[in-house]
Motif scaffolding. Structure first.
Motif, PDB file in Angstrom:
ATOM      1  N   UNK A  57       0.832  -1.206   0.000  1.00 39.85           N
ATOM      2  CA  UNK A  57       0.000   0.000   0.000  1.00 39.85           C
ATOM      3  C   UNK A  57       0.867   1.256   0.000  1.00 39.85           C
ATOM      4  N   UNK A  58       1.998   1.213   0.701  1.00 40.83           N
ATOM      5  CA  UNK A  58       2.898   2.369   0.734  1.00 40.83           C
ATOM      6  C   UNK A  58       3.463   2.657  -0.660  1.00 40.83           C
ATOM      7  N   UNK A  59       3.787   1.605  -1.405  1.00 36.71           N
ATOM      8  CA  UNK A  59       4.279   1.789  -2.773  1.00 36.71           C
ATOM      9  C   UNK A  59       3.188   2.407  -3.641  1.00 36.71           C
ATOM     10  N   UNK A  60       1.968   1.855  -3.536  1.00 41.03           N
ATOM     11  CA  UNK A  60       0.854   2.349  -4.343  1.00 41.03           C
ATOM     12  C   UNK A  60       0.534   3.804  -4.012  1.00 41.03           C
ATOM     13  N   UNK A  61       0.528   4.158  -2.716  1.00 40.07           N
ATOM     14  CA  UNK A  61       0.212   5.531  -2.324  1.00 40.07           C
ATOM     15  C   UNK A  61       1.271   6.503  -2.850  1.00 40.07           C
ATOM     16  N   UNK A  62       2.541   6.086  -2.813  1.00 40.49           N
ATOM     17  CA  UNK A  62       3.607   6.955  -3.329  1.00 40.49           C
ATOM     18  C   UNK A  62       3.429   7.190  -4.830  1.00 40.49           C
ATOM     19  N   UNK A  63       3.056   6.151  -5.555  1.00 42.68           N
ATOM     20  CA  UNK A  63       2.831   6.297  -6.996  1.00 42.68           C
ATOM     21  C   UNK A  63       1.590   7.145  -7.272  1.00 42.68           C
ATOM     22  N   UNK A  64       0.542   6.932  -6.461  1.00 42.61           N
ATOM     23  CA  UNK A  64      -0.705   7.682  -6.644  1.00 42.61           C
ATOM     24  C   UNK A  64      -0.510   9.180  -6.415  1.00 42.61           C
TER      25      UNK A  64
END
Length: 322
Positions: free
Chosen positions: A179-186
């Motif tokens: 989720x941390x990776x996805x939030x950073x990309x988002x």
């Protein structure tokens, strides 16, 4: 039941009744306890597949260890890969104890994988070409795994239930990592946001298939009735899939992302999510090792297994010496 009567003197039917009384009372079955053959075989199939899938599931993310964008991300995904391999070894040990009456070992579990007799989870046959896929595996694939595995935390088979307590606790960290990776990309560039959408589009059908067919009529392969009957788990495949939708569809939409299924919606009347079924014939093809990355990942696992045979031989020799 008169406990003064030797258990061994009971008929098979009486042993079965006693067994069902135990699991219906919430007791845990241990490796040395009497159990019906179909219970033992269902556990062996489930736990062997789970253990092998933990090991094979590390391979898509292993590809991203040298390519992770920062040192912090590299260390995070490397730790996750190590955890998954540890989960696999723990579960294969549990399966090995169940196979002792048949004279089978952990070595034979691995050979069953290479011969195609033992399947690994459909999601781990899929490609992970971008960093968005690495994040999505942690966020949604591990999220789906948590939903599936927490459903078995109170499994009637004690060794599996205890192993799952540790595994589920670590999977929560894996999901947070993803989720941390996805939030950073988002929160990044338009190109990075598009990368997440492409990953969701690529993985959506595999995620729908994650929990297996809804009933035996779909593909003729569902074993869910046996596992529910013996209180290995409590929910059906479709109930688990609905739980996944309820938890993750709002989160996907909150990031401004689109569902790959434009017809998907929640029906208040039916009190469930309505969605387009995946291609279950494709599911059967994938789990028969004809998926996009099936053969490549099997070759990698076999090569690793053969190259590290000397370690197993050394440990075996050391054990015999003591």
């Amino acid at each position: 039941m008169n406990t003064s009567i030797s258990f061994q003197s009971l008929s098979e039917e009486e042993k079965y009744e006693h067994f069902m009384e135990r699991i219906n009372a919430g007791e845990k079955i241990e490796a040395d306890d009497w159990m019906p053959e179909d219970y033992r075989k269902a556990l062996i199939k489930l736990i062997s597949m789970h253990g092998i899938s933990e090991i094979m599931g590390a391979l898509p993310e292993k590809e991203w260890v040298p390519k992770a964008p920062t040192l912090k991300r590299k260390l995070g995904i490397m730790a996750k890969v190590q955890d998954e391999m540890g989960h696999g070894q723990l579960l294969l040990r549990v399966a090995e104890d169940l196979m002792k009456p048949y004279g089978k070992s952990r070595e034979e579990i691995m050979q069953d994988l290479f011969s195609g007799q033992l399947k690994f989870h459909n999601v781990f046959h899929m490609p992970a070409p971008t960093w968005g896929d690495a994040g999505l595996i942690g966020w949604l694939v591990d999220g789906a795994a948590i939903i599936s595995q927490t459903n078995m935390l109170n499994a009637s088979y004690g060794p599996y239930a205890r192993a799952l307590k540790r595994i589920c606790a670590e999977e929560v960290f894996h999901a947070q990592h993803g989720e941390a990776i996805i939030m950073a990309l988002a929160e990044g560039t338009e190109e990075q946001k598009a990368m997440i959408q492409q990953s969701i589009d690529r993985w959506w059908e595999a995620l729908l298939m994650f929990f297996g067919p809804g009933d035996a009529s779909t593909t003729g392969t569902s074993k869910q009735d046996t596992t529910i009957k013996y209180k290995i788990r409590t929910k059906t495949n479709e109930e688990l899939r609905q739980d996944f939708f309820t938890k993750y569809v709002p989160r996907i939409l909150s990031l401004g992302l689109k569902l790959p299924d434009p017809t998907m919606h929640y029906s208040k009347e039916e009190r469930k999510w309505i969605y387009q079924q995946p291609n279950w014939n494709e599911f059967l093809k994938i789990i028969r090792n004809n998926g996009p990355k099936s053969q490549e990942r099997l070759r990698l696992r076999k090569l690793s297994y053969e190259n590290n045979a000397w370690v197993r031989d050394a440990l075996s020799s050391s054990s015999k010496a003591t």
